[in-house]
Structure formats: C-alpha cells, structure tokens
Scaffold this active site. Sequence first.
Site, PDB file in Angstrom:
ATOM      1  N   SER A  39       0.809  -1.223   0.000  1.00 39.24           N
ATOM      2  CA  SER A  39       0.000   0.000   0.000  1.00 39.24           C
ATOM      3  C   SER A  39       0.838   1.267   0.000  1.00 39.24           C
ATOM      4  O   SER A  39       0.324   2.347  -0.294  1.00 39.24           O
ATOM      5  CB  SER A  39      -0.941   0.017   1.214  1.00 39.24           C
ATOM      6  OG  SER A  39      -0.204  -0.065   2.422  1.00 39.24           O
ATOM      7  N   ASP A 332      -3.496   7.786   8.799  1.00 38.34           N
ATOM      8  CA  ASP A 332      -4.592   6.978   9.323  1.00 38.34           C
ATOM      9  C   ASP A 332      -4.167   5.969  10.380  1.00 38.34           C
ATOM     10  O   ASP A 332      -4.915   5.053  10.693  1.00 38.34           O
ATOM     11  CB  ASP A 332      -5.293   6.243   8.174  1.00 38.34           C
ATOM     12  CG  ASP A 332      -4.328   5.389   7.365  1.00 38.34           C
ATOM     13  OD1 ASP A 332      -3.209   5.134   7.850  1.00 38.34           O
ATOM     14  OD2 ASP A 332      -4.680   4.974   6.238  1.00 38.34           O
ATOM     15  N   HIS A 335      -0.539   4.607   7.438  1.00 37.71           N
ATOM     16  CA  HIS A 335       0.092   5.205   6.268  1.00 37.71           C
ATOM     17  C   HIS A 335       0.461   6.672   6.510  1.00 37.71           C
ATOM     18  O   HIS A 335      -0.034   7.289   7.448  1.00 37.71           O
ATOM     19  CB  HIS A 335      -0.845   5.090   5.059  1.00 37.71           C
ATOM     20  CG  HIS A 335      -1.317   3.696   4.810  1.00 37.71           C
ATOM     21  ND1 HIS A 335      -2.514   3.216   5.314  1.00 37.71           N
ATOM     22  CD2 HIS A 335      -0.748   2.665   4.142  1.00 37.71           C
ATOM     23  CE1 HIS A 335      -2.670   1.955   4.958  1.00 37.71           C
ATOM     24  NE2 HIS A 335      -1.602   1.594   4.251  1.00 37.71           N
TER      25      HIS A 335
END
Length: 373
Positions: A39, A332, A335
């Site tokens: 991610s 968050d 990240h």
Amino acid sequence: MVLKVISIFHFLPFVSALLPITSIPINLTYPAVFNFGDSNSDTGGLQAGVGFPIKRFCNGYLIIDYFVTAMDLPYLNPYLDSVGAPSFQTGCNFATGGATIVPAKASSTNPFSFGVQVAQFVRFKARVLELLAEKDKELQPVLPYEDYFKQGLYTFDVGQNDLDGAFYSKSEDQVVASIPAILTELKTGFEKLYNQGARNFWIHNTGPLGCLPKIIATFGKDPSNLNQVGCVASHNRAAAAFNEQLHDICLKFKKNFPEANVTYVDIFKIKLDLITNYAQNGFKQGIAACCGFGGPPLNFDNRIACGQTKNLNGTVVTATPCSNPAEYVNWDGIHYTEAANQYVSSQILTGNYSDFLNSSIECKISYGNPNLE
C-alpha cells in the site's frame, strides 16, 4: 499495509497540489517505471483487483507519484485496472495494498503477494510483445516499446506487512529469525525479473514500523516497550535487522549479476528522522494519526478506522480526518500523509540516502541509532 475502511474522503478528487521538487541531483532519465510493492505504492491495484473501496492509501499522493513526476512521466496505472483503456506506455504498477513478500495465505486480504506480482509482470511483458508484433495502431500508443523493458526502472517497496503480521504470533527473536526466508523470496523475484530483461533496480528498505500509531496502540501499552521517541522498540529493531539483511541481498545480487544497476534507498532513516524531528521539518504532529479517533497522543483506536462510524461503549462515534493533514506525518495510523510522502520523496531525490551499488563508491548506509530503534 491495508486499512479496512470505507472513507468518503478517498472518493473525492485529489485537490491538493502536487508540490514541485526543484532540485534533483539524481539523474532520473528512465523511459518507464515498473513498480512492485504494497500500500505504500499502490495506485489502485487492490481497488481494481478485489473491489477495495479506496485507490490510494493516503489523503493524496504517494512517494511513487512524486517519483515518476520527477522523471516527467505520468502517474502509473495499476496492472489490474483495465477499465477505460489505461496507458501503460511509460510503465505499470503491480503493487497492491496488503501485499507481502512471502506467498499469501488463503485467509489473506490480498492474494497478490510479491511472487504473484512478478508473475503478472511476466505475463504483462509477454502480452505486450505479442500485441506490438501485431502492429495494432490503436494499441501501440498505450503499450511500452520493447526496449523499455530493459531501459526502464524497476522499483520495489515491500516487506512491511511481512514483519507486521509476524509479530502477532511470534516473539521478536522469532520474527528476526524468519527474515532470511522472507528475503529469499525477494531475491528469487529479483532474479526472475533480471532474466526477463530488467537491469535497473531501485530498492527501498522498510520504514520504522514501530512508529506507526497502530503498532504503538497494540504493542506499546507497556511504556517499557517504547523507545525515547515513543515508538515500539522491538518492531524498529526487527525493521533494522530486515534492512541490514536486505542490503546484503542487494550486494550479492549485484555481484552475481554484474550487468544489474542496483540502488538501495534508506527509507528507514528518512522516515525516522522525519518523525524524530517533525517540528524542524514543518509538521505539528510526528506520530499521531490525522484521520482517527481517540485524540492525543495517538488519535488511533483499533476498534474504528479512518472514515468509519461505530457504536463504541454506547456512543456513536466517527473517525474523522484532522482539519489540516499537512501538519501531520501520519494519515490513518498506518500510512503517511501526502505532505510526509512529499518530504520523503524530496529526501530520496537528493541522493543522500542511497547506496548506488553499481558504482565503486564506498557504502555509507547507516542502520540507525540503536537508542532510537
């Protein structure tokens, strides 16, 4: 790492401006970029692959976005997204959120582990060459030229999820003991790509895992587990061990394949320096999540993710974003914010944190300050 959340903010167009990077000492003149990872560099792969509700795991742009912009290339389209006839002429992104280096388990959120991504590339290249041979005038403008596969840059940012997941069932010593097997999978992927014609390898090491709010909230409840910065020491030590062995893998890969140009980038140091000295770098929060619930010091609660609304202890609450994400390093709990990604990118592009293994320059990579790990 994957954030299991549907946030309306990710459905909005990216409204923040792509900040220009004015000084680029590294000579980035590649015609295409082929990216592999999780991610940290997923630009829509997991969304396209399994219907995940968000495209980028961030409030805006990722390091890979700034990176290709520095090369005057368009943003990378994900391999798994075929809707709208996306262009792959200047590269392709195989990264997907939640990906690991080791093969995914049946219970994994993401089936697209590193080995699968490499297999996807092999299929991608073979199909591109078939289509180029057909000389289809409509397809040629969206496909990379054959020599781009050798001239292009192959970028890697993966391994964070392997370490993160291991800590839920293993001790620190056991996690560190598993690193050689993890990196063997990575080395195998490098070799397969080399045999497919890849020659330019740009490899990011893993960041300070123990500084993520999610990790601190889970493993840092006992203050004795935290270092002087407030990060979980065991996770940072494991990340540092992973990075040292990754660097060794890169050196051996270069020795075994002399034609390979290998660049090892110390992302751990850049991110740890940013978190440690956040105020000097223009941020107001070094560890706390911008989008979360619970308030200081972490603004993160494992029971509710960014954008979610839940009933906690009889009260309906929503994990909402802060008013100014540019003041936060963390987005968050897992990240980084767009502002942090831009900062990290600018530091990468100075060349000060890279070991260019294709040169005879002595390695100057440091594996961090033990007092901060």
